[in-house]
Design an enzyme around this catalytic site. Structure first.
Site, PDB file in Angstrom:
ATOM      1  N   LYS A  52       0.844  -1.210   0.000  1.00 15.43           N
ATOM      2  CA  LYS A  52       0.000   0.000   0.000  1.00 15.43           C
ATOM      3  C   LYS A  52       0.876   1.255   0.000  1.00 15.43           C
ATOM      4  CE  LYS A  52      -3.821  -2.395   2.288  1.00 15.43           C
ATOM      5  NZ  LYS A  52      -4.615  -2.640   3.507  1.00 15.43           N
ATOM      6  N   GLN A  96      -4.258  -1.478   9.875  1.00 10.42           N
ATOM      7  CA  GLN A  96      -4.308  -2.808   9.260  1.00 10.42           C
ATOM      8  C   GLN A  96      -4.892  -3.826  10.236  1.00 10.42           C
ATOM      9  OE1 GLN A  96      -3.659  -3.312   6.088  1.00 10.42           O
ATOM     10  NE2 GLN A  96      -3.851  -5.536   6.061  1.00 10.42           N
ATOM     11  N   ASP A 119     -10.594   3.188   4.593  1.00  6.01           N
ATOM     12  CA  ASP A 119     -10.959   1.771   4.486  1.00  6.01           C
ATOM     13  C   ASP A 119     -12.483   1.594   4.459  1.00  6.01           C
ATOM     14  OD1 ASP A 119      -9.008  -0.220   4.267  1.00  6.01           O
ATOM     15  OD2 ASP A 119      -8.413  -0.037   6.373  1.00  6.01           O
TER      16      ASP A 119
HETATM   17  N1  GUN Z   1      -6.917  -6.706   6.467  1.00  9.63           N
HETATM   18  C1  GUN Z   1      -7.305  -7.403   5.389  1.00  9.63           C
HETATM   19  N2  GUN Z   1      -7.812  -6.569   4.443  1.00  9.63           N
HETATM   20  C2  GUN Z   1      -7.732  -5.323   4.960  1.00  9.63           C
HETATM   21  C3  GUN Z   1      -8.098  -4.039   4.465  1.00  9.63           C
HETATM   22  O1  GUN Z   1      -8.617  -3.866   3.352  1.00  9.63           O
HETATM   23  N3  GUN Z   1      -7.844  -3.001   5.295  1.00  9.63           N
HETATM   24  C4  GUN Z   1      -7.296  -3.162   6.526  1.00  9.63           C
HETATM   25  N4  GUN Z   1      -7.099  -2.075   7.281  1.00  9.63           N
HETATM   26  N5  GUN Z   1      -6.959  -4.336   7.025  1.00  9.63           N
HETATM   27  C5  GUN Z   1      -7.172  -5.414   6.228  1.00  9.63           C
END
Ligand code: GUN
Length: 291
Positions: A52, A96, A119
């Site tokens: 990311k 995350q 998110d």
């Molecule tokens: N863990 C798995 N997928 C995601 C996501 O799209 N965002 C976040 N913050 N954690 C995740």
């Protein structure tokens, strides 16, 4: 059979975003800035967050990676979140998931400023999504919608079976595809671990979205000819024939399902890269909304 190429589509989207960032910079406007918080040492999570941050650099965004140790207290994390909420330089941020067990995920998600929640996990934003109000759509479902739309996969009036009811993928996917929208207007069934006669449901499905986390779960005998397959899973499985000792498998047994499919996402290179592209899109939106 058409491969829904997430790698190429995400590259197209990132190029569109990079162009937009150039325009913003030329106009003397603020460069979008994404922060990512990771707590602990989970290898997969570190890989995702690293990707990311790297994607931010690629499109010309600012990025900040905040790595906190596994033993970080809930209080300390909430303080960090408060700092990010107050920090005007940060347009959007993510925490995350999963978090270590001693931290209450709901408390953390609730503490995030909904206007910075790129998110789309904050209850306010989940509610706005369900009510079809403008919001940040969660990146993985948003990426799937974008893939379906760009490849002009028909969804209106189609039978969609979503396997998995997670808050991150299955649940929002089912809500979004039942709504009036480009990749929507579908008749959606949500299947999960207690579902009986799953095969009867999937055999009726025009589109199957598999977000279960069980490698090669969906097999060719479970789907009809002409089906569209969206594979959200990504699991490492041991493979001694590979140099690194493993291969990546989706939730779909590709070799038996693909010959029956009209459209199918590969793993890797399908849904995964789209998730990152849509997070960037949400961050761009967060910056635009502020200015
Ligand atoms: N863990 C798995 N997928 C995601 C996501 O799209 N965002 C976040 N913050 N954690 C995740």
């Amino acid at each position: 059979m058409t491969i829904l190429d997430g790698k190429k589509t995400s590259a197209d989207i990132k190029a569109e975003i990079a162009e937009k960032v150039k325009e913003l910079k030329a106009q003397g406007k603020k460069t979008p800035h994404l922060a990512a918080v990771i707590v602990g040492n989970d290898g997969a999570s570190k890989t995702y967050v690293g990707a990311k941050v790297k994607a931010c650099e690629l499109v010309g965004f600012e990025s900040t990676l905040i790595e906190l140790p596994e033993e970080t207290s809930e209080e300390a994390l909430l303080q960090k979140i408060n700092d990010l909420n107050q920090d005007n330089a940060i347009d959007g941020y993510i925490v995350q998931l999963p978090l270590p067990r001693h931290i209450d995920e709901h408390k953390v998600l609730l503490a995030i400023d909904a206007d910075k929640d790129v998110d789309g996990f904050h209850p306010t934003n989940v509610g706005r999504m369900a009510l079809e109000l403008p919001t940040f759509l969660p990146a993985t479902p948003y990426g799937i919608l974008e893939l379906l739309e760009r490849y002009q996969v028909p969804t209106s009036g189609k039978n969609v079976v979503v396997i998995g009811r997670s808050h991150i993928v299955g649940r929002p996917m089912s809500i979004l595809m039942s709504q009036k929208r480009a990749a929507g207007d579908a008749t959606v069934t949500v299947a999960h671990s207690r579902t009986q006669n799953l095969k009867e449901l999937t055999l009726q499905a025009d589109i199957v979205v598999v977000a279960l986390g069980v490698a090669e779960f969906l097999t060719g005998d479970m789907v009809k000819e002409g089906v569209t397959i969206i594979d959200v899973g990504i699991t490492r499985i041991e493979d001694s024939s590979k140099k690194n000792g493993f291969r990546l498998a989706g939730d779909v047994h590709f070799d038996s399902v693909a010959p029956k499919a009209e459209f199918i996402t590969p793993v890797p290179g399908g849904v995964g890269p789209m998730t990152i592209a849509m997070l960037l899109k949400n961050t761009l939106l967060a910056g635009e909304r502020k200015s």
